[in-house]
Design a protein around this motif. Structure first.
Motif, PDB file in Angstrom:
ATOM      1  N   THR A 120      -2.333 -55.089-109.478  1.00 48.05           N
ATOM      2  CA  THR A 120      -2.816 -56.767-108.979  1.00 48.05           C
ATOM      3  C   THR A 120      -3.833 -56.941-108.051  1.00 48.05           C
ATOM      4  O   THR A 120      -3.392 -56.840-107.129  1.00 48.05           O
ATOM      5  CB  THR A 120      -1.996 -57.539-109.414  1.00 48.05           C
ATOM      6  OG1 THR A 120      -0.719 -57.391-110.647  1.00 48.05           O
ATOM      7  CG2 THR A 120      -2.308 -59.237-110.377  1.00 48.05           C
ATOM      8  N   VAL A 121      -4.955 -57.012-108.470  1.00 47.50           N
ATOM      9  CA  VAL A 121      -5.587 -58.214-107.438  1.00 47.50           C
ATOM     10  C   VAL A 121      -6.249 -59.708-107.942  1.00 47.50           C
ATOM     11  O   VAL A 121      -5.962 -60.000-109.225  1.00 47.50           O
ATOM     12  CB  VAL A 121      -7.219 -57.018-107.232  1.00 47.50           C
ATOM     13  CG1 VAL A 121      -6.577 -55.755-106.664  1.00 47.50           C
ATOM     14  CG2 VAL A 121      -8.186 -57.273-109.198  1.00 47.50           C
ATOM     15  N   PHE A 122      -6.077 -60.127-107.136  1.00 50.59           N
ATOM     16  CA  PHE A 122      -6.410 -61.707-106.728  1.00 50.59           C
ATOM     17  C   PHE A 122      -8.024 -61.590-106.765  1.00 50.59           C
ATOM     18  O   PHE A 122      -7.700 -61.326-105.327  1.00 50.59           O
ATOM     19  CB  PHE A 122      -5.124 -62.331-106.429  1.00 50.59           C
ATOM     20  CG  PHE A 122      -3.476 -62.490-107.316  1.00 50.59           C
ATOM     21  CD1 PHE A 122      -3.462 -63.057-107.856  1.00 50.59           C
ATOM     22  CD2 PHE A 122      -2.846 -61.100-106.808  1.00 50.59           C
ATOM     23  CE1 PHE A 122      -2.097 -63.098-108.589  1.00 50.59           C
ATOM     24  CE2 PHE A 122      -1.853 -60.758-107.356  1.00 50.59           C
ATOM     25  CZ  PHE A 122      -1.577 -62.042-108.388  1.00 50.59           C
ATOM     26  N   VAL A 123      -8.545 -62.498-106.567  1.00 50.13           N
ATOM     27  CA  VAL A 123      -9.649 -63.528-105.844  1.00 50.13           C
ATOM     28  C   VAL A 123      -9.089 -64.918-106.222  1.00 50.13           C
ATOM     29  O   VAL A 123      -9.191 -65.511-106.864  1.00 50.13           O
ATOM     30  CB  VAL A 123     -11.492 -63.135-106.450  1.00 50.13           C
ATOM     31  CG1 VAL A 123     -11.199 -61.367-105.792  1.00 50.13           C
ATOM     32  CG2 VAL A 123     -11.662 -63.171-107.800  1.00 50.13           C
ATOM     33  N   GLY A 124      -9.761 -65.466-104.738  1.00 47.94           N
ATOM     34  CA  GLY A 124      -9.634 -66.861-104.894  1.00 47.94           C
ATOM     35  C   GLY A 124     -10.464 -67.855-103.937  1.00 47.94           C
ATOM     36  O   GLY A 124     -10.923 -67.282-102.914  1.00 47.94           O
TER      37      GLY A 124
ATOM     38  N   ARG B 162      -3.489 -53.872-113.518  1.00 55.67           N
ATOM     39  CA  ARG B 162      -3.881 -52.718-113.645  1.00 55.67           C
ATOM     40  C   ARG B 162      -2.496 -51.741-113.963  1.00 55.67           C
ATOM     41  O   ARG B 162      -1.704 -51.513-113.085  1.00 55.67           O
ATOM     42  CB  ARG B 162      -4.629 -52.113-113.399  1.00 55.67           C
ATOM     43  CG  ARG B 162      -5.168 -50.788-113.705  1.00 55.67           C
ATOM     44  CD  ARG B 162      -6.109 -50.534-115.504  1.00 55.67           C
ATOM     45  NE  ARG B 162      -5.760 -48.927-115.507  1.00 55.67           N
ATOM     46  CZ  ARG B 162      -6.542 -48.487-115.849  1.00 55.67           C
ATOM     47  NH1 ARG B 162      -7.960 -49.606-116.809  1.00 55.67           N
ATOM     48  NH2 ARG B 162      -6.627 -47.371-116.377  1.00 55.67           N
ATOM     49  N   GLU B 163      -2.066 -51.754-115.476  1.00 60.89           N
ATOM     50  CA  GLU B 163      -1.054 -50.619-115.068  1.00 60.89           C
ATOM     51  C   GLU B 163      -1.732 -49.407-116.015  1.00 60.89           C
ATOM     52  O   GLU B 163      -2.234 -48.759-116.365  1.00 60.89           O
ATOM     53  CB  GLU B 163      -0.025 -51.802-117.455  1.00 60.89           C
ATOM     54  CG  GLU B 163       0.831 -50.887-117.076  1.00 60.89           C
ATOM     55  CD  GLU B 163       1.727 -52.490-118.278  1.00 60.89           C
ATOM     56  OE1 GLU B 163       2.726 -51.749-118.564  1.00 60.89           O
ATOM     57  OE2 GLU B 163       1.091 -52.537-119.582  1.00 60.89           O
ATOM     58  N   ALA B 164      -0.403 -48.119-115.795  1.00 64.50           N
ATOM     59  CA  ALA B 164      -0.890 -47.162-115.808  1.00 64.50           C
ATOM     60  C   ALA B 164      -0.759 -46.751-117.278  1.00 64.50           C
ATOM     61  O   ALA B 164       0.359 -47.538-118.102  1.00 64.50           O
ATOM     62  CB  ALA B 164      -0.010 -46.145-114.651  1.00 64.50           C
ATOM     63  N   VAL B 165      -1.313 -46.230-117.532  1.00 59.43           N
ATOM     64  CA  VAL B 165      -1.154 -45.161-119.426  1.00 59.43           C
ATOM     65  C   VAL B 165      -1.648 -43.638-119.055  1.00 59.43           C
ATOM     66  O   VAL B 165      -1.942 -43.831-118.519  1.00 59.43           O
ATOM     67  CB  VAL B 165      -2.806 -46.193-120.682  1.00 59.43           C
ATOM     68  CG1 VAL B 165      -2.147 -47.692-120.589  1.00 59.43           C
ATOM     69  CG2 VAL B 165      -3.632 -45.495-119.517  1.00 59.43           C
ATOM     70  N   GLY B 166      -0.610 -44.005-120.274  1.00 59.27           N
ATOM     71  CA  GLY B 166      -0.512 -41.692-120.182  1.00 59.27           C
ATOM     72  C   GLY B 166      -1.473 -40.895-121.075  1.00 59.27           C
ATOM     73  O   GLY B 166      -1.185 -40.060-119.974  1.00 59.27           O
ATOM     74  N   SER B 167      -2.727 -41.666-120.888  1.00 62.40           N
ATOM     75  CA  SER B 167      -4.001 -40.523-121.481  1.00 62.40           C
ATOM     76  C   SER B 167      -4.920 -41.853-121.452  1.00 62.40           C
ATOM     77  O   SER B 167      -5.340 -43.244-121.085  1.00 62.40           O
ATOM     78  CB  SER B 167      -4.267 -40.477-122.752  1.00 62.40           C
ATOM     79  OG  SER B 167      -3.743 -41.450-124.068  1.00 62.40           O
TER      80      SER B 167
ATOM     81  N   LYS C  38      -6.205 -50.933-123.531  1.00 58.03           N
ATOM     82  CA  LYS C  38      -4.921 -51.329-123.270  1.00 58.03           C
ATOM     83  C   LYS C  38      -4.478 -51.731-121.774  1.00 58.03           C
ATOM     84  O   LYS C  38      -3.343 -52.116-121.201  1.00 58.03           O
ATOM     85  CB  LYS C  38      -4.084 -51.178-123.959  1.00 58.03           C
ATOM     86  CG  LYS C  38      -3.104 -50.132-123.977  1.00 58.03           C
ATOM     87  CD  LYS C  38      -2.046 -50.105-124.722  1.00 58.03           C
ATOM     88  CE  LYS C  38      -1.447 -48.643-124.358  1.00 58.03           C
ATOM     89  NZ  LYS C  38      -0.366 -48.237-125.631  1.00 58.03           N
ATOM     90  N   ALA C  39      -5.174 -51.036-120.857  1.00 57.30           N
ATOM     91  CA  ALA C  39      -4.442 -51.067-119.285  1.00 57.30           C
ATOM     92  C   ALA C  39      -4.576 -52.839-117.953  1.00 57.30           C
ATOM     93  O   ALA C  39      -3.816 -52.192-117.609  1.00 57.30           O
ATOM     94  CB  ALA C  39      -4.902 -49.764-118.732  1.00 57.30           C
ATOM     95  N   THR C  40      -6.026 -52.535-118.419  1.00 56.07           N
ATOM     96  CA  THR C  40      -5.901 -54.030-117.629  1.00 56.07           C
ATOM     97  C   THR C  40      -6.035 -55.235-118.494  1.00 56.07           C
ATOM     98  O   THR C  40      -5.965 -55.564-119.487  1.00 56.07           O
ATOM     99  CB  THR C  40      -7.463 -53.993-117.662  1.00 56.07           C
ATOM    100  OG1 THR C  40      -7.609 -52.436-116.729  1.00 56.07           O
ATOM    101  CG2 THR C  40      -8.433 -54.836-116.336  1.00 56.07           C
ATOM    102  N   ARG C  41      -5.629 -55.898-117.668  1.00 52.02           N
ATOM    103  CA  ARG C  41      -4.711 -57.322-118.289  1.00 52.02           C
ATOM    104  C   ARG C  41      -5.857 -58.390-117.604  1.00 52.02           C
ATOM    105  O   ARG C  41      -5.920 -58.255-116.579  1.00 52.02           O
ATOM    106  CB  ARG C  41      -3.060 -58.007-118.585  1.00 52.02           C
ATOM    107  CG  ARG C  41      -2.981 -56.892-119.303  1.00 52.02           C
ATOM    108  CD  ARG C  41      -1.148 -57.198-118.868  1.00 52.02           C
ATOM    109  NE  ARG C  41      -0.247 -55.791-120.193  1.00 52.02           N
ATOM    110  CZ  ARG C  41       0.343 -56.776-119.861  1.00 52.02           C
ATOM    111  NH1 ARG C  41       1.721 -57.309-119.158  1.00 52.02           N
ATOM    112  NH2 ARG C  41       1.563 -55.315-120.747  1.00 52.02           N
TER     113      ARG C  41
END
Length: 113
Positions: free
Chosen positions: A76-80, A99-104, A110-113
């Motif tokens: 996770t990256v934070f800016v503030g 950013r969560e790792a995904v398989g492909s 769907k990898a970034t929230r």
């Protein structure tokens, strides 16, 4: 003046400790989160970041990265920015991207929230 070093708590009861703030703005510390993707218990993870010194009368901006150590394959990256109210209370406001790792590559959407 706002000082980033020290212990901070957010509205989810997670805590961040910035233990080393260098003259060039680099800092490091640890993040204790109660909010995990896996539903695990609280975990401590390392963080590294940088603070931008403000001009006259401004408040410092900053950014840091947390590598969720040992319990998640995510970063996770934070800016503030740090603010001080009239009573001297320091507050950090942040936005984050996880950013969560995904398989492909097909799952990249769907990898970034």
């Amino acid at each position: 003046q706002c000082q980033l070093n020290g212990l901070w708590r957010n509205d989810q009861n997670s805590m961040m400790e910035i233990s080393a703030l260098r003259d060039n703005g680099d800092f490091q510390g640890k993040y204790l989160t109660w909010v995990t993707l896996s539903g695990a218990c609280a975990q401590i993870s390392p963080l590294k970041g940088i603070q931008q010194q403000p001009g006259e009368g401004g408040w410092p901006t900053f950014a840091f990265t947390v590598r969720w150590d040992k319990f998640s394959n995510a970063t996770t990256v934070f800016v503030g920015q740090c603010f001080v109210d009239a009573g001297g209370k320091e507050t950090l406001t942040t936005m984050w991207l996880l950013r969560e790792a995904v398989g492909s590559l097909k799952e990249d959407w769907k990898a970034t929230r």
